[in-house]
Design a protein around this motif. Structure first.
Motif, PDB file in Angstrom:
ATOM      1  N   ASP A  24      81.995  80.274  16.652  1.00  0.00           N
ATOM      2  CA  ASP A  24      82.957  81.354  16.478  1.00  0.00           C
ATOM      3  C   ASP A  24      82.323  82.657  16.962  1.00  0.00           C
ATOM      4  N   THR A 132      88.168  81.341   9.861  1.00  0.00           N
ATOM      5  CA  THR A 132      87.152  80.414   9.374  1.00  0.00           C
ATOM      6  C   THR A 132      87.093  80.564   7.856  1.00  0.00           C
ATOM      7  N   PRO A 133      86.634  79.554   7.136  1.00  0.00           N
ATOM      8  CA  PRO A 133      86.121  78.289   7.642  1.00  0.00           C
ATOM      9  C   PRO A 133      87.246  77.430   8.225  1.00  0.00           C
TER      10      PRO A 133
END
Length: 176
Positions: A24, A132-133
């Motif tokens: 990410d 995220t997660p």
């Protein structure tokens, strides 16, 4: 890079190894896919403008499925060695498909081979809201010269190759 597995229904062809990784970023994610083997013996789409295009998965293509943990919603990215791409949102398993919002996608491809053996690497930088997660699937579709398709993934559920299955989403990002 993590190794992808070839689906049991697929014949072994000129590609002997597929690896992939994703991380990410502040604006989305970056992914890398690598094919190793007879890259000169597979069908690759011709270079094209970097625009949103449907049906990329019908030939050699790479995919990312991004599902925030705890929800049914997920996003699919199709990334073609041609430079074209697609992004779709789904409300649940194959339901509510629509174009996903994307700020930008940049794709670069490096291919080298000698005596019919080599590698092809695609790097994708994706600017899009990706919470995220998340559970991630990294997949590859490889078209042989005869038109046969190979399906590669981190994992597969039972039965036919189904990249939309949560069983394929074996990479967890964020929440560490």
């Amino acid at each position: 890079m993590k190794p992808l597995m070839l689906h049991s229904s697929c014949d072994l062809g000129p590609i002997r190894c597929v690896t992939a990784e994703v991380k990410d970023t502040d604006v989305g994610c970056e992914a890398r896919f690598k094919l190793e083997g007879g890259v000169d013996q597979i069908k690759l789409p011709e270079a094209a403008p970097s625009i949103r295009t449907d049906d990329l998965w019908k030939t050699t293509c790479f995919e990312i499925f991004w599902q925030p943990i705890g929800v049914a919603y997920y996003r699919e990215f199709n990334l073609s060695p041609s430079g074209r791409w697609a992004a779709y949102d789904f409300d649940a398993f194959r339901e509510g498909m629509r174009d996903a919002p994307v700020d930008a996608i940049s794709l670069s491809v490096i291919q080298n081979s000698s005596d019919g053996v080599g590698e092809l690497e695609l790097v994708a930088s994706i600017a899009s809201q990706l919470p995220t997660p998340a559970q991630i699937a990294l997949n590859a579709i490889v078209e042989h010269e005869d038109g046969a398709l190979q399906f590669w993934a981190l994992a597969f559920g039972p039965g036919k190759a189904e990249f939309h299955s949560e069983a394929c989403r074996q990479w967890v990002l964020g929440g560490e």
